[in-house]
Design a protein around this motif. Structure first.
Motif, PDB file in Angstrom:
ATOM      1  N   ASP A  65       0.819  -1.151  -0.048  1.00  0.00           N
ATOM      2  CA  ASP A  65      -0.203  -0.083  -0.111  1.00  0.00           C
ATOM      3  C   ASP A  65       0.883   1.314   0.079  1.00  0.00           C
ATOM      4  O   ASP A  65       0.696   2.315  -0.604  1.00  0.00           O
ATOM      5  CB  ASP A  65      -0.931   0.166   1.282  1.00  0.00           C
ATOM      6  CG  ASP A  65      -2.427  -0.523   0.917  1.00  0.00           C
ATOM      7  OD1 ASP A  65      -2.486  -0.835  -0.228  1.00  0.00           O
ATOM      8  OD2 ASP A  65      -3.257  -0.587   1.727  1.00  0.00           O
ATOM      9  N   THR A  66       1.664   1.383   0.667  1.00  0.00           N
ATOM     10  CA  THR A  66       2.694   2.312   0.971  1.00  0.00           C
ATOM     11  C   THR A  66       3.342   2.801  -0.462  1.00  0.00           C
ATOM     12  O   THR A  66       3.633   3.793  -0.844  1.00  0.00           O
ATOM     13  CB  THR A  66       3.873   2.173   1.786  1.00  0.00           C
ATOM     14  OG1 THR A  66       3.213   1.796   3.141  1.00  0.00           O
ATOM     15  CG2 THR A  66       4.739   3.380   2.060  1.00  0.00           C
ATOM     16  N   LEU A  67       3.993   1.634  -1.270  1.00  0.00           N
ATOM     17  CA  LEU A  67       4.381   1.926  -2.535  1.00  0.00           C
ATOM     18  C   LEU A  67       3.590   2.454  -3.413  1.00  0.00           C
ATOM     19  O   LEU A  67       3.582   3.109  -4.352  1.00  0.00           O
ATOM     20  CB  LEU A  67       5.204   0.696  -2.961  1.00  0.00           C
ATOM     21  CG  LEU A  67       6.405   0.294  -2.221  1.00  0.00           C
ATOM     22  CD1 LEU A  67       7.051  -0.904  -2.758  1.00  0.00           C
ATOM     23  CD2 LEU A  67       7.460   1.476  -2.234  1.00  0.00           C
ATOM     24  N   LYS A  70       8.200  11.564  -2.016  1.00  0.00           N
ATOM     25  CA  LYS A  70       8.155  10.169  -1.167  1.00  0.00           C
ATOM     26  C   LYS A  70       7.061  10.051  -0.384  1.00  0.00           C
ATOM     27  O   LYS A  70       6.196  11.044   0.069  1.00  0.00           O
ATOM     28  CB  LYS A  70       9.312  10.030  -0.177  1.00  0.00           C
ATOM     29  CG  LYS A  70      10.754  10.067  -0.657  1.00  0.00           C
ATOM     30  CD  LYS A  70      11.024   8.739  -1.480  1.00  0.00           C
ATOM     31  CE  LYS A  70      12.249   8.418  -1.796  1.00  0.00           C
ATOM     32  NZ  LYS A  70      12.434   7.360  -2.792  1.00  0.00           N
ATOM     33  N   TYR A  71       6.502   8.674  -0.044  1.00  0.00           N
ATOM     34  CA  TYR A  71       5.319   8.581   0.785  1.00  0.00           C
ATOM     35  C   TYR A  71       5.734   7.543   2.004  1.00  0.00           C
ATOM     36  O   TYR A  71       6.186   6.343   1.557  1.00  0.00           O
ATOM     37  CB  TYR A  71       4.200   7.951   0.032  1.00  0.00           C
ATOM     38  CG  TYR A  71       2.791   8.028   0.909  1.00  0.00           C
ATOM     39  CD1 TYR A  71       1.718   9.022   0.648  1.00  0.00           C
ATOM     40  CD2 TYR A  71       2.484   6.879   1.672  1.00  0.00           C
ATOM     41  CE1 TYR A  71       0.710   8.960   1.498  1.00  0.00           C
ATOM     42  CE2 TYR A  71       1.419   7.056   2.495  1.00  0.00           C
ATOM     43  CZ  TYR A  71       0.629   8.115   2.315  1.00  0.00           C
ATOM     44  OH  TYR A  71      -0.572   8.097   3.221  1.00  0.00           O
ATOM     45  N   SER A  72       5.436   7.905   3.113  1.00  0.00           N
ATOM     46  CA  SER A  72       5.562   6.832   4.253  1.00  0.00           C
ATOM     47  C   SER A  72       4.597   7.201   5.216  1.00  0.00           C
ATOM     48  O   SER A  72       4.186   8.345   5.455  1.00  0.00           O
ATOM     49  CB  SER A  72       7.084   7.277   4.867  1.00  0.00           C
ATOM     50  OG  SER A  72       7.369   6.484   5.937  1.00  0.00           O
ATOM     51  N   LYS A  74      10.537  10.001   9.118  1.00  0.00           N
ATOM     52  CA  LYS A  74      11.390   9.078   8.481  1.00  0.00           C
ATOM     53  C   LYS A  74      12.676   9.887   7.669  1.00  0.00           C
ATOM     54  O   LYS A  74      13.704   9.614   7.705  1.00  0.00           O
ATOM     55  CB  LYS A  74      10.564   8.195   7.429  1.00  0.00           C
ATOM     56  CG  LYS A  74      11.496   7.336   6.665  1.00  0.00           C
ATOM     57  CD  LYS A  74      10.635   6.413   5.720  1.00  0.00           C
ATOM     58  CE  LYS A  74      11.681   5.445   4.609  1.00  0.00           C
ATOM     59  NZ  LYS A  74      11.078   4.792   3.794  1.00  0.00           N
ATOM     60  N   TYR A  75      12.230  10.815   7.042  1.00  0.00           N
ATOM     61  CA  TYR A  75      13.193  11.511   6.252  1.00  0.00           C
ATOM     62  C   TYR A  75      14.128  12.521   6.817  1.00  0.00           C
ATOM     63  O   TYR A  75      15.089  12.773   6.595  1.00  0.00           O
ATOM     64  CB  TYR A  75      12.183  12.460   5.088  1.00  0.00           C
ATOM     65  CG  TYR A  75      11.258  11.382   4.372  1.00  0.00           C
ATOM     66  CD1 TYR A  75      12.048  10.264   3.646  1.00  0.00           C
ATOM     67  CD2 TYR A  75      10.070  11.399   4.521  1.00  0.00           C
ATOM     68  CE1 TYR A  75      11.206   9.432   2.931  1.00  0.00           C
ATOM     69  CE2 TYR A  75       9.297  10.528   3.992  1.00  0.00           C
ATOM     70  CZ  TYR A  75       9.859   9.416   2.978  1.00  0.00           C
ATOM     71  OH  TYR A  75       8.991   8.553   2.477  1.00  0.00           O
ATOM     72  N   VAL A  97       4.680  13.298   1.188  1.00  0.00           N
ATOM     73  CA  VAL A  97       3.295  13.385   0.454  1.00  0.00           C
ATOM     74  C   VAL A  97       2.493  12.995   1.594  1.00  0.00           C
ATOM     75  O   VAL A  97       1.359  13.727   2.080  1.00  0.00           O
ATOM     76  CB  VAL A  97       2.955  12.530  -0.704  1.00  0.00           C
ATOM     77  CG1 VAL A  97       1.664  12.554  -1.088  1.00  0.00           C
ATOM     78  CG2 VAL A  97       4.029  13.052  -1.852  1.00  0.00           C
ATOM     79  N   GLY A  98       2.897  12.024   2.681  1.00  0.00           N
ATOM     80  CA  GLY A  98       1.921  11.802   3.729  1.00  0.00           C
ATOM     81  C   GLY A  98       1.544  12.870   4.672  1.00  0.00           C
ATOM     82  O   GLY A  98       0.559  12.876   5.099  1.00  0.00           O
ATOM     83  N   ASP A  99       2.478  13.947   4.778  1.00  0.00           N
ATOM     84  CA  ASP A  99       1.930  14.993   5.749  1.00  0.00           C
ATOM     85  C   ASP A  99       2.269  16.386   5.008  1.00  0.00           C
ATOM     86  O   ASP A  99       2.208  17.322   5.733  1.00  0.00           O
ATOM     87  CB  ASP A  99       2.819  14.867   7.027  1.00  0.00           C
ATOM     88  CG  ASP A  99       4.041  14.563   6.761  1.00  0.00           C
ATOM     89  OD1 ASP A  99       4.634  14.694   5.764  1.00  0.00           O
ATOM     90  OD2 ASP A  99       4.720  14.046   8.035  1.00  0.00           O
ATOM     91  N   GLY A 100       2.535  16.446   3.659  1.00  0.00           N
ATOM     92  CA  GLY A 100       2.917  17.625   3.007  1.00  0.00           C
ATOM     93  C   GLY A 100       3.954  18.333   3.586  1.00  0.00           C
ATOM     94  O   GLY A 100       4.015  19.733   3.301  1.00  0.00           O
TER      95      GLY A 100
END
Length: 266
Positions: free
Chosen positions: A31-33, A141-143, A149-150, A180-183
């Motif tokens: 799902d993450t990818l 990225k999306y995590s 994470k980054y 992208v997960g939190d902009g």
């Protein structure tokens, strides 16, 4: 592949040298990818075709083409989360471009160049042009962990992809993640730009130096050992790898990735 070579040589050899291909069922994206791929595609279409403004029809069209699983019954929460995240990221990117007087040069721009460890080829997710001719490279990225994470990747000197981009694009370029997960934008240490977090940590030049040294060491000292392991030198007793591995090469391999198709043989 550069990250793979540096962080998990075994996976690199299995995938690129032994050319072991997972079954289709195994190789389905997580799902993450999937979320990351869809988010990147939507962002590209919004900015190339709509000037960055949100367009519901564009989102639904891409979803139907590449993310139909999110339209299945029971996936309403995932779909809402995806839409919210991409919308927030699009607005943050639009705000950054306007506030910093940037221009978008392109999406998925091919880059390549000769380096100390050979010819590198890749694609940058987004290149923004800054005043004075300097580029800002964004890695989308999306995590599920979001910017945490980054932030940790940069603080711990593990932003290998950003370091490779800088090596290929030149010293005037700067690099950052778009989570992208939190902009959120998370930039390399020392990047002073309003709207971009810049945690302390090793410079991208230092990260590249470490990657170069690691790659050279792996290629020079361990390549043949890893290749033998991947090409079928399997221990007779799987609980005792030293039975056909007197130098313990199996024990020295570390798996740093979470989304790997080769976990069964790791």
């Amino acid at each position: 592949s550069l990250e793979m070579l540096s962080l998990c040589p075994l996976r690199y050899v299995l995938q690129y040298q032994a050319v072991l291909t997972p079954a289709e069922a195994v190789s389905l994206k997580s799902d993450t990818l999937n979320l990351g791929t869809l988010a990147h595609r939507v962002l590209r279409c919004l900015f190339e075709e709509k000037g960055g403004d949100w367009d519901e029809k564009t989102f639904e069209q891409i979803l139907g083409q590449e993310g139909a699983t999110y339209l299945l019954p029971g996936r309403e929460d995932s779909l809402a989360g995806l839409k919210f995240s991409v919308l927030a990221a699009a607005r943050k990117l639009q705000d950054l471009v306007r506030a910093q007087h940037l221009s978008i040069r392109g999406f998925e721009t091919p880059i390549e160049g000769k380096t100390e460890i050979g010819l590198l080829k890749g694609r940058t997710d987004i290149i923004l042009d800054r005043k004075g001719g300097a580029e800002l490279i964004l890695d989308v990225k999306y995590s599920g962990r979001g910017d945490r994470k980054y932030l940790s990747l940069i603080a711990e000197g593990r932003a290998i992809q950003l370091a490779a981009y800088r090596r290929l694009m030149g010293d005037k370029s700067r690099a950052a993640y778009l989570s992208v997960g939190d902009g959120q934008f998370i930039g390399e240490p020392g990047l002073e730009m309003e709207g971009i977090l810049s945690p302390p940590g090793p410079s991208l030049e230092e990260v590249w130096s470490a990657v170069r040294d690691t790659a050279e060491r792996i290629i020079r000292e361990q390549w043949e050992k890893h290749l033998c392991a991947a090409l079928g030198v399997v221990p007779a007793d799987l609980n005792n790898p030293d039975s056909c591995d007197p130098q313990g090469i199996f024990q020295n391999l570390r798996a740093e990735c979470r989304y790997c198709d080769y976990s069964a043989v790791c």
